[in-house]
Scaffold this motif. Structure first.
Motif, PDB file in Angstrom:
ATOM      1  N   ASP A 115       1.131  -0.864  -0.134  1.00  0.00           N
ATOM      2  CA  ASP A 115      -0.342  -0.003  -0.538  1.00  0.00           C
ATOM      3  C   ASP A 115       0.924   1.392  -0.433  1.00  0.00           C
ATOM      4  O   ASP A 115       0.563   2.300  -0.081  1.00  0.00           O
ATOM      5  N   ALA A 116       2.388   1.140  -0.076  1.00  0.00           N
ATOM      6  CA  ALA A 116       2.798   2.127   0.118  1.00  0.00           C
ATOM      7  C   ALA A 116       2.905   2.863  -1.443  1.00  0.00           C
ATOM      8  O   ALA A 116       3.924   1.741  -2.157  1.00  0.00           O
ATOM      9  N   THR A 117       3.076   3.964  -1.519  1.00  0.00           N
ATOM     10  CA  THR A 117       3.536   4.792  -2.690  1.00  0.00           C
ATOM     11  C   THR A 117       4.249   5.188  -3.050  1.00  0.00           C
ATOM     12  O   THR A 117       5.251   5.721  -3.914  1.00  0.00           O
ATOM     13  N   ALA A 118       5.367   5.641  -1.629  1.00  0.00           N
ATOM     14  CA  ALA A 118       7.063   5.713  -2.177  1.00  0.00           C
ATOM     15  C   ALA A 118       8.237   5.396  -0.715  1.00  0.00           C
ATOM     16  O   ALA A 118       7.676   4.735   0.400  1.00  0.00           O
ATOM     17  N   MET A 119       9.099   5.504  -1.147  1.00  0.00           N
ATOM     18  CA  MET A 119       9.682   4.582   0.094  1.00  0.00           C
ATOM     19  C   MET A 119      11.296   5.891  -0.177  1.00  0.00           C
ATOM     20  O   MET A 119      11.120   6.333  -1.215  1.00  0.00           O
ATOM     21  N   GLN A 120      11.439   5.644   1.520  1.00  0.00           N
ATOM     22  CA  GLN A 120      12.640   7.510   1.380  1.00  0.00           C
ATOM     23  C   GLN A 120      13.153   6.787   2.458  1.00  0.00           C
ATOM     24  O   GLN A 120      13.429   6.134   3.247  1.00  0.00           O
ATOM     25  N   LEU A 121      14.337   7.440   2.780  1.00  0.00           N
ATOM     26  CA  LEU A 121      14.952   7.506   4.081  1.00  0.00           C
ATOM     27  C   LEU A 121      16.421   8.621   4.070  1.00  0.00           C
ATOM     28  O   LEU A 121      16.454   9.609   3.019  1.00  0.00           O
ATOM     29  N   GLU A 122      17.158   8.503   4.656  1.00  0.00           N
ATOM     30  CA  GLU A 122      17.961   9.582   5.306  1.00  0.00           C
ATOM     31  C   GLU A 122      19.240   8.945   5.442  1.00  0.00           C
ATOM     32  O   GLU A 122      19.764   8.302   6.020  1.00  0.00           O
ATOM     33  N   VAL A 123      20.459   9.552   4.808  1.00  0.00           N
ATOM     34  CA  VAL A 123      21.599   9.407   4.566  1.00  0.00           C
ATOM     35  C   VAL A 123      22.558  10.585   4.611  1.00  0.00           C
ATOM     36  O   VAL A 123      22.436  12.204   4.415  1.00  0.00           O
ATOM     37  N   ASP A 124      23.957  10.211   5.064  1.00  0.00           N
ATOM     38  CA  ASP A 124      24.464  11.867   6.415  1.00  0.00           C
ATOM     39  C   ASP A 124      25.319  11.437   4.643  1.00  0.00           C
ATOM     40  O   ASP A 124      25.458  10.980   3.379  1.00  0.00           O
ATOM     41  N   PRO A 125      25.328  13.325   3.868  1.00  0.00           N
ATOM     42  CA  PRO A 125      25.096  14.400   2.687  1.00  0.00           C
ATOM     43  C   PRO A 125      27.264  13.327   2.378  1.00  0.00           C
ATOM     44  O   PRO A 125      27.456  13.316   1.293  1.00  0.00           O
ATOM     45  N   ARG A 126      28.020  12.959   3.286  1.00  0.00           N
ATOM     46  CA  ARG A 126      29.356  12.794   2.715  1.00  0.00           C
ATOM     47  C   ARG A 126      29.678  11.416   2.469  1.00  0.00           C
ATOM     48  O   ARG A 126      30.352  10.854   2.548  1.00  0.00           O
ATOM     49  N   ASN A 127      28.364  10.329   2.757  1.00  0.00           N
ATOM     50  CA  ASN A 127      28.655   8.717   2.402  1.00  0.00           C
ATOM     51  C   ASN A 127      28.405   9.076   0.650  1.00  0.00           C
ATOM     52  O   ASN A 127      26.900   8.531   0.705  1.00  0.00           O
ATOM     53  N   ALA A 128      29.343   8.507  -0.106  1.00  0.00           N
ATOM     54  CA  ALA A 128      29.373   9.045  -1.332  1.00  0.00           C
ATOM     55  C   ALA A 128      29.153   7.822  -1.293  1.00  0.00           C
ATOM     56  O   ALA A 128      27.776   7.550  -3.235  1.00  0.00           O
ATOM     57  N   ALA A 129      28.731   6.823  -1.260  1.00  0.00           N
ATOM     58  CA  ALA A 129      29.344   5.232  -1.974  1.00  0.00           C
ATOM     59  C   ALA A 129      27.160   5.213  -1.823  1.00  0.00           C
ATOM     60  O   ALA A 129      27.102   4.109  -2.400  1.00  0.00           O
ATOM     61  N   ALA A 130      26.498   5.364  -0.239  1.00  0.00           N
ATOM     62  CA  ALA A 130      25.374   5.230  -0.476  1.00  0.00           C
ATOM     63  C   ALA A 130      24.756   5.840  -1.225  1.00  0.00           C
ATOM     64  O   ALA A 130      23.742   5.327  -1.825  1.00  0.00           O
ATOM     65  N   ILE A 131      25.065   6.678  -1.443  1.00  0.00           N
ATOM     66  CA  ILE A 131      24.458   8.053  -2.237  1.00  0.00           C
ATOM     67  C   ILE A 131      24.441   7.158  -3.721  1.00  0.00           C
ATOM     68  O   ILE A 131      23.351   7.386  -4.042  1.00  0.00           O
ATOM     69  N   ALA A 132      25.471   7.016  -3.904  1.00  0.00           N
ATOM     70  CA  ALA A 132      25.594   6.383  -5.508  1.00  0.00           C
ATOM     71  C   ALA A 132      24.977   5.105  -5.793  1.00  0.00           C
ATOM     72  O   ALA A 132      24.400   4.853  -6.135  1.00  0.00           O
ATOM     73  N   PHE A 133      24.175   4.046  -4.848  1.00  0.00           N
ATOM     74  CA  PHE A 133      23.688   2.268  -4.176  1.00  0.00           C
ATOM     75  C   PHE A 133      22.692   3.373  -4.206  1.00  0.00           C
ATOM     76  O   PHE A 133      21.833   2.607  -4.967  1.00  0.00           O
ATOM     77  N   TYR A 134      21.901   4.512  -3.808  1.00  0.00           N
ATOM     78  CA  TYR A 134      20.788   4.824  -3.773  1.00  0.00           C
ATOM     79  C   TYR A 134      20.129   4.980  -5.304  1.00  0.00           C
ATOM     80  O   TYR A 134      19.055   5.193  -5.227  1.00  0.00           O
TER      81      TYR A 134
END
Length: 166
Positions: A115-134
């Protein structure tokens, strides 16, 4: 080969160790090893993980090959916005990264909230590897916030979101 399955209480000690290792690998350079150890001792303790495992409207998964847990993921529906799934954790042991385990964990979590229309997350802006993955998995930056708990309170976070179900 690793298979994604729902976590159980018997997995929690291994998940705690996995999170401690991945947090040190990911965040020692950002927050310092002592801060990471202190935060991890509270956030990744077996009792803290058991509370997540028992939460309604959530999903807690692990990547298991029968001998090792290589990754874990945890998401829950937002209490304020019940059509929003919040991705709280998605971690893969460093030695098992870049093998598709994170992708498989994420793919499973995406399907757990019909029933979810979106998924959201929070990430440290310095965590480049996680940001690239997401971003590779369809998330786009939609805002900013700050940590609100523990000794990392006040540190900046970027908010990313991805549409679900279509």
């Amino acid at each position: 080969m690793f298979f994604v399955r729902t976590a159980s209480e018997r997995d929690l000690a291994a998940v705690s160790a996995l999170l401690t290792e991945t947090w040190h690998a990911s965040f020692d350079a950002l927050y310092g090893a002592d801060t990471v150890a202190e935060v991890s001792a509270r956030w990744h303790s077996v009792p803290a993980l058991k509370a997540r495992l028992e939460r309604r409207d959530s999903e807690f998964v692990v990547a298991d090959d029968g001998r090792t847990l290589a990754g874990m993921g945890y998401a829950a529906l937002s209490k304020e916005r019940p059509t929003l799934a919040l991705l709280h954790q998605l971690y893969v042991l460093p030695r098992h990264q870049r093998q598709g385990i994170g992708r498989d964990l994420f793919a499973e979590l995406e399907t757990c909230f019909p029933d979810a229309t979106a998924m959201q997350l929070e990430v440290d802006p310095r965590n480049a590897a996680a940001i690239a993955f997401y971003t590779a998995h369809g998330f786009v930056r939609v805002g900013e916030t700050r940590h609100t708990v523990d000794i990392v309170s006040g540190l900046p976070l970027h908010v990313y979101e991805k549409p679900l179900g279509g």
